[in-house]
Design a protein around this motif. Structure first.
Motif, PDB file in Angstrom:
ATOM      1  N   ARG A 148       4.944  -1.752 -20.368  1.00 18.35           N
ATOM      2  CA  ARG A 148       4.200  -2.508 -19.362  1.00 18.35           C
ATOM      3  C   ARG A 148       2.817  -1.912 -19.128  1.00 18.35           C
ATOM      4  O   ARG A 148       2.674  -0.696 -18.986  1.00 18.35           O
ATOM      5  CB  ARG A 148       4.933  -2.516 -18.016  1.00 18.35           C
ATOM      6  CG  ARG A 148       6.242  -3.282 -17.970  1.00 18.35           C
ATOM      7  CD  ARG A 148       6.812  -3.180 -16.554  1.00 18.35           C
ATOM      8  NE  ARG A 148       8.070  -3.890 -16.393  1.00 18.35           N
ATOM      9  CZ  ARG A 148       9.260  -3.397 -16.700  1.00 18.35           C
ATOM     10  NH1 ARG A 148       9.345  -2.169 -17.197  1.00 18.35           N
ATOM     11  NH2 ARG A 148      10.358  -4.098 -16.529  1.00 18.35           N
ATOM     12  N   GLU A 149       1.806  -2.786 -19.043  1.00 18.16           N
ATOM     13  CA  GLU A 149       0.474  -2.387 -18.635  1.00 18.16           C
ATOM     14  C   GLU A 149      -0.022  -3.364 -17.568  1.00 18.16           C
ATOM     15  O   GLU A 149       0.478  -4.491 -17.478  1.00 18.16           O
ATOM     16  CB  GLU A 149      -0.485  -2.374 -19.828  1.00 18.16           C
ATOM     17  CG  GLU A 149      -0.080  -1.383 -20.912  1.00 18.16           C
ATOM     18  CD  GLU A 149      -1.131  -1.219 -21.994  1.00 18.16           C
ATOM     19  OE1 GLU A 149      -2.218  -1.832 -21.866  1.00 18.16           O
ATOM     20  OE2 GLU A 149      -0.875  -0.469 -22.962  1.00 18.16           O
ATOM     21  N   VAL A 150      -0.973  -2.932 -16.777  1.00 21.78           N
ATOM     22  CA  VAL A 150      -1.576  -3.790 -15.759  1.00 21.78           C
ATOM     23  C   VAL A 150      -3.019  -4.060 -16.157  1.00 21.78           C
ATOM     24  O   VAL A 150      -3.754  -3.143 -16.531  1.00 21.78           O
ATOM     25  CB  VAL A 150      -1.521  -3.134 -14.356  1.00 21.78           C
ATOM     26  CG1 VAL A 150      -2.236  -4.006 -13.338  1.00 21.78           C
ATOM     27  CG2 VAL A 150      -0.081  -2.915 -13.930  1.00 21.78           C
ATOM     28  N   PHE A 151      -3.408  -5.326 -16.081  1.00 21.03           N
ATOM     29  CA  PHE A 151      -4.736  -5.759 -16.498  1.00 21.03           C
ATOM     30  C   PHE A 151      -5.454  -6.296 -15.266  1.00 21.03           C
ATOM     31  O   PHE A 151      -5.293  -7.457 -14.901  1.00 21.03           O
ATOM     32  CB  PHE A 151      -4.577  -6.838 -17.569  1.00 21.03           C
ATOM     33  CG  PHE A 151      -5.806  -7.096 -18.384  1.00 21.03           C
ATOM     34  CD1 PHE A 151      -6.283  -6.147 -19.267  1.00 21.03           C
ATOM     35  CD2 PHE A 151      -6.485  -8.300 -18.282  1.00 21.03           C
ATOM     36  CE1 PHE A 151      -7.403  -6.382 -20.041  1.00 21.03           C
ATOM     37  CE2 PHE A 151      -7.612  -8.556 -19.040  1.00 21.03           C
ATOM     38  CZ  PHE A 151      -8.073  -7.595 -19.921  1.00 21.03           C
ATOM     39  N   CYS A 152      -6.237  -5.451 -14.599  1.00 25.13           N
ATOM     40  CA  CYS A 152      -6.965  -5.852 -13.389  1.00 25.13           C
ATOM     41  C   CYS A 152      -8.310  -6.420 -13.810  1.00 25.13           C
ATOM     42  O   CYS A 152      -9.350  -5.745 -13.727  1.00 25.13           O
ATOM     43  CB  CYS A 152      -7.158  -4.664 -12.463  1.00 25.13           C
ATOM     44  SG  CYS A 152      -5.654  -3.757 -12.048  1.00 25.13           S
ATOM     45  N   TYR A 164       3.463   0.390  -6.873  1.00 25.87           N
ATOM     46  CA  TYR A 164       4.007  -0.182  -8.107  1.00 25.87           C
ATOM     47  C   TYR A 164       3.958   0.851  -9.236  1.00 25.87           C
ATOM     48  O   TYR A 164       4.872   0.919 -10.070  1.00 25.87           O
ATOM     49  CB  TYR A 164       3.227  -1.433  -8.495  1.00 25.87           C
ATOM     50  CG  TYR A 164       3.226  -2.488  -7.408  1.00 25.87           C
ATOM     51  CD1 TYR A 164       4.385  -3.201  -7.092  1.00 25.87           C
ATOM     52  CD2 TYR A 164       2.074  -2.754  -6.668  1.00 25.87           C
ATOM     53  CE1 TYR A 164       4.390  -4.152  -6.083  1.00 25.87           C
ATOM     54  CE2 TYR A 164       2.068  -3.704  -5.664  1.00 25.87           C
ATOM     55  CZ  TYR A 164       3.231  -4.396  -5.367  1.00 25.87           C
ATOM     56  OH  TYR A 164       3.235  -5.344  -4.362  1.00 25.87           O
ATOM     57  N   LEU A 165       2.917   1.674  -9.249  1.00 28.64           N
ATOM     58  CA  LEU A 165       2.829   2.730 -10.245  1.00 28.64           C
ATOM     59  C   LEU A 165       3.897   3.791 -10.018  1.00 28.64           C
ATOM     60  O   LEU A 165       4.353   4.441 -10.968  1.00 28.64           O
ATOM     61  CB  LEU A 165       1.440   3.375 -10.210  1.00 28.64           C
ATOM     62  CG  LEU A 165       0.240   2.455 -10.493  1.00 28.64           C
ATOM     63  CD1 LEU A 165      -1.059   3.256 -10.428  1.00 28.64           C
ATOM     64  CD2 LEU A 165       0.378   1.773 -11.846  1.00 28.64           C
ATOM     65  N   ASP A 166       4.313   3.962  -8.757  1.00 27.63           N
ATOM     66  CA  ASP A 166       5.337   4.954  -8.426  1.00 27.63           C
ATOM     67  C   ASP A 166       6.675   4.674  -9.097  1.00 27.63           C
ATOM     68  O   ASP A 166       7.518   5.568  -9.202  1.00 27.63           O
ATOM     69  CB  ASP A 166       5.537   5.028  -6.909  1.00 27.63           C
ATOM     70  CG  ASP A 166       4.416   5.787  -6.207  1.00 27.63           C
ATOM     71  OD1 ASP A 166       3.744   6.593  -6.880  1.00 27.63           O
ATOM     72  OD2 ASP A 166       4.223   5.566  -4.997  1.00 27.63           O
ATOM     73  N   THR A 167       6.897   3.453  -9.537  1.00 32.12           N
ATOM     74  CA  THR A 167       8.161   3.124 -10.208  1.00 32.12           C
ATOM     75  C   THR A 167       8.286   3.818 -11.560  1.00 32.12           C
ATOM     76  O   THR A 167       9.386   3.945 -12.098  1.00 32.12           O
ATOM     77  CB  THR A 167       8.277   1.605 -10.439  1.00 32.12           C
ATOM     78  OG1 THR A 167       7.232   1.177 -11.334  1.00 32.12           O
ATOM     79  CG2 THR A 167       8.157   0.843  -9.123  1.00 32.12           C
ATOM     80  N   GLY A 168       7.153   4.231 -12.126  1.00 31.12           N
ATOM     81  CA  GLY A 168       7.181   4.864 -13.436  1.00 31.12           C
ATOM     82  C   GLY A 168       7.320   3.885 -14.583  1.00 31.12           C
ATOM     83  O   GLY A 168       7.435   4.291 -15.743  1.00 31.12           O
ATOM     84  N   LEU A 169       7.280   2.590 -14.286  1.00 28.84           N
ATOM     85  CA  LEU A 169       7.486   1.571 -15.308  1.00 28.84           C
ATOM     86  C   LEU A 169       6.181   1.090 -15.944  1.00 28.84           C
ATOM     87  O   LEU A 169       6.210   0.432 -16.987  1.00 28.84           O
ATOM     88  CB  LEU A 169       8.221   0.372 -14.694  1.00 28.84           C
ATOM     89  CG  LEU A 169       9.632   0.650 -14.163  1.00 28.84           C
ATOM     90  CD1 LEU A 169      10.188  -0.591 -13.464  1.00 28.84           C
ATOM     91  CD2 LEU A 169      10.554   1.081 -15.296  1.00 28.84           C
ATOM     92  N   ILE A 170       5.069   1.400 -15.322  1.00 29.70           N
ATOM     93  CA  ILE A 170       3.766   0.945 -15.828  1.00 29.70           C
ATOM     94  C   ILE A 170       3.100   2.094 -16.572  1.00 29.70           C
ATOM     95  O   ILE A 170       2.928   3.185 -16.036  1.00 29.70           O
ATOM     96  CB  ILE A 170       2.879   0.445 -14.678  1.00 29.70           C
ATOM     97  CG1 ILE A 170       3.513  -0.787 -14.033  1.00 29.70           C
ATOM     98  CG2 ILE A 170       1.471   0.130 -15.170  1.00 29.70           C
ATOM     99  CD1 ILE A 170       2.866  -1.227 -12.731  1.00 29.70           C
ATOM    100  N   LYS A 171       2.702   1.852 -17.816  1.00 32.66           N
ATOM    101  CA  LYS A 171       2.187   2.925 -18.667  1.00 32.66           C
ATOM    102  C   LYS A 171       0.667   3.019 -18.695  1.00 32.66           C
ATOM    103  O   LYS A 171       0.121   4.025 -19.136  1.00 32.66           O
ATOM    104  CB  LYS A 171       2.714   2.740 -20.088  1.00 32.66           C
ATOM    105  CG  LYS A 171       4.243   2.824 -20.171  1.00 32.66           C
ATOM    106  CD  LYS A 171       4.737   2.790 -21.594  1.00 32.66           C
ATOM    107  CE  LYS A 171       6.254   2.970 -21.639  1.00 32.66           C
ATOM    108  NZ  LYS A 171       6.763   3.010 -23.031  1.00 32.66           N
TER     109      LYS A 171
END
Length: 246
Positions: A148-152, A164-171
């Protein structure tokens, strides 16, 4: 992923066209491009010559950017998607990257053997402001995705995504400004970029400021550029500055 990686990626657009669903879509480059040629972007069409990606076009270890002239999970393409999954399944020797504004559809659109995600598929969710961050990231984190990545981008307002980053699921967190004519472009501010950088850095998550946009404000002054190459160079300079400052 870094600009240098995406620039070298092979484009695969199995269908064309999209439908605007939020403020981030306002100045979409696909709509602007189609307007020049009198094409209605709201009509989603299967590519006559681009639906099938030939093996000869993507040697082993290729990076393939998928469906950048549409949304891979748009409803209008439901009957065509399985053919793409078949190719991706077979070409485990390649990496496929895609970005969506429809993360709520992921779980219903993946193949039966998907499990928690395939190793060779990287997905990004596109968010432009806090409202969309809170709506889309919830669905994105609940979906079965391996990478998973986030595209702002285009970032049109301040965003905090720490929880949301605290979940550890976003790389990885990617940030970019808007590229649009002067009368239409919406600004991105340096402080917004810096705050997202710090949120990622505090959690040891990769961060890339990939494009400054046409109106990048710092201390009230626009230091954005109008040419894409210059926007990328500007963003790279800001990234280096952030890395050396914090």
């Amino acid at each position: 992923m870094q600009n240098t990686q995406i620039e070298k990626a092979i484009a695969w657009n199995p269908w064309h066209g999209c439908k605007k669903i939020s403020q981030g879509c306002k100045n979409c480059f696909v709509f602007n491009m189609d307007k020049r040629y009198g094409r209605d972007t709201n009509i989603i069409t299967k590519g006559k010559t681009t639906y099938e990606l030939k093996d000869s076009k993507c040697p082993p270890n290729s990076l393939i950017k998928l469906c950048f002239s549409s949304d891979f999970f748009i409803e209008d393409a439901d009957e065509w998607r399985d053919g793409c999954w078949d190719f991706i399944r077979r070409r485990k020797d390649c990496i496929f990257v895609l970005t969506t504004k429809r993360p709520e559809r992921i779980k219903d659109c993946v193949p039966s053997d998907w499990g928690e995600g395939w190793e060779n598929v990287y997905m990004s969710v596109s968010i432009e402001n806090q409202e969309m961050a809170d709506i889309r990231l919830k669905h994105f984190l609940e979906a079965p995705v391996k990478h998973r990545e986030v595209f702002c981008s285009p970032l049109i307002g301040p965003i905090s995504i720490g929880k949301y980053l605290d979940t550890g699921l976003i790389k990885c967190v990617n940030v970019g400004g808007e590229m649009a004519p002067k009368k239409d472009v919406r600004p991105i501010e340096y402080e917004w970029v810096k705050n997202l950088y710090l949120e990622a850095k505090e959690r040891n998550i990769e961060f890339y400021f990939h494009q400054s946009g046409s109106m990048f404000l710092r201390d009230g002054k626009n230091i954005g550029k109008w040419k894409l190459k210059e926007q990328i160079e500007c963003a790279e300079e800001i990234q280096k500055e952030l890395e050396n400052s914090f």
